[in-house]
Design an enzyme around this catalytic site. Structure first.
Site, mmCIF file in Angstrom:
data_model
loop_
_atom_site.group_PDB
_atom_site.id
_atom_site.type_symbol
_atom_site.label_atom_id
_atom_site.label_comp_id
_atom_site.label_asym_id
_atom_site.label_seq_id
_atom_site.Cartn_x
_atom_site.Cartn_y
_atom_site.Cartn_z
ATOM 1 N N CYS A 123 0.843 -1.191 0.000
ATOM 2 C CA CYS A 123 0.000 0.000 0.000
ATOM 3 C C CYS A 123 0.885 1.251 0.000
ATOM 4 O O CYS A 123 1.629 1.491 -0.930
ATOM 5 C CB CYS A 123 -0.967 -0.057 1.179
ATOM 6 S SG CYS A 123 -2.229 1.224 1.175
ATOM 7 N N ASP A 172 -9.445 -3.099 -7.166
ATOM 8 C CA ASP A 172 -8.962 -2.058 -6.255
ATOM 9 C C ASP A 172 -9.633 -0.737 -6.591
ATOM 10 O O ASP A 172 -9.458 -0.193 -7.686
ATOM 11 C CB ASP A 172 -7.442 -1.931 -6.399
ATOM 12 C CG ASP A 172 -6.810 -1.104 -5.289
ATOM 13 O OD1 ASP A 172 -7.479 -0.178 -4.792
ATOM 14 O OD2 ASP A 172 -5.649 -1.384 -4.943
ATOM 15 N N HIS A 199 -7.895 -4.270 -3.151
ATOM 16 C CA HIS A 199 -6.779 -3.650 -2.445
ATOM 17 C C HIS A 199 -6.562 -4.379 -1.121
ATOM 18 O O HIS A 199 -7.509 -4.709 -0.414
ATOM 19 C CB HIS A 199 -7.109 -2.173 -2.183
ATOM 20 C CG HIS A 199 -5.957 -1.388 -1.659
ATOM 21 N ND1 HIS A 199 -5.001 -0.842 -2.482
ATOM 22 C CD2 HIS A 199 -5.600 -1.058 -0.391
ATOM 23 C CE1 HIS A 199 -4.109 -0.189 -1.756
ATOM 24 N NE2 HIS A 199 -4.450 -0.319 -0.481
#
Length: 230
Positions: A123, A172, A199
């Site tokens: 991330c 995502d 995600h």
């Protein structure tokens, strides 16, 4: 089992890092970059898994310049707090958090004399892994998991100094497929993979966790590091 060490950046700033040593002679070293939730239980477990594969794993606490000792979960309040901390770090005077990552890379290199150092991030850490690949010459390989922001036009214009692998999810909502495809077009030397996942698919503490996809991405990552680090 791991333990915390204190790192000192070139500007004198102090940062803690979770370090896990492998059994026997290390194959190389990996710097593990956190999500926006700090060096929490998940990131520590990721570091431990890499150590089990023979790598010295170093996970710097990238929020320490703002608030030391951050460990968040994955609830809505944690997300809000993590985003605020991330924004505060991003507002630091340049080079900001990059010097703390540089200190982690230097420390990792000291643990494997003559060995190679790679970097992997998730991330927000995926974005910093990409930036590090473009700014830190001491790296031999970089892997980015769903790096938030790394597919923007300004980031895609950077040039990496080491081989790069990147993993993204088609579902995502934060990183569009179109932006991933544009990044891949701008970075033809990078190995870019798109999975039918959301995600955070690698984190087994998040609802988006996908065991099969995480395993496949993990196998590709380990093979990539084995090729470039040993």
């Amino acid at each position: 089992m791991g333990s915390y060490v204190e790192l000192t950046a070139v500007d004198g700033g102090k940062t803690s890092a979770w370090v896990v040593m492998p059994e026997g002679k290390p194959r190389g070293a990996l710097v593990v970059l956190q999500e926006i939730f700090g060096v929490n239980d998940h990131i520590r477990s990721v570091a431990e898994r890499y150590a089990a594969q023979g790598y010295v794993a170093v996970a710097p606490a990238m929020f320490d310049r703002i608030r030391p000792g951050v460990e968040l979960g994955y609830g809505e309040a944690d997300m809000k707090e993590g985003m605020a901390l991330k924004m505060a770090v991003e507002k630091l005077h340049p080079p900001g958090a990059q010097v703390d990552i540089e200190a982690a890379v230097a420390y990792a290199a000291e643990q494997v004399p003559g060995g190679k150092v790679g970097i992997v991030g998730f991330c927000w850490g995926g974005l910093w892994s990409w930036r590090s690949a473009c700014e830190l010459p001491g790296l031999s390989a970089a892997v980015c998991y769903y790096g938030g922001g790394m597919t923007t036009e300004i980031e895609a214009c950077r040039q990496a100094w080491c081989p790069v692998m990147a993993h993204f999810g088609r579902r995502d909502r934060h990183i569009t497929v179109e932006s991933v495809e544009a990044f891949q077009k701008a970075q033809p030397k990078a190995q870019v993979f798109l999975y039918d996942a959301d995600h955070g698919f690698n984190c087994d503490q998040r609802p988006a966790y996908d065991e099969a996809v995480a395993h496949l991405a993990g196998e590709r990552t380990l093979a990539f590091f084995a090729e470039h680090l040993g």
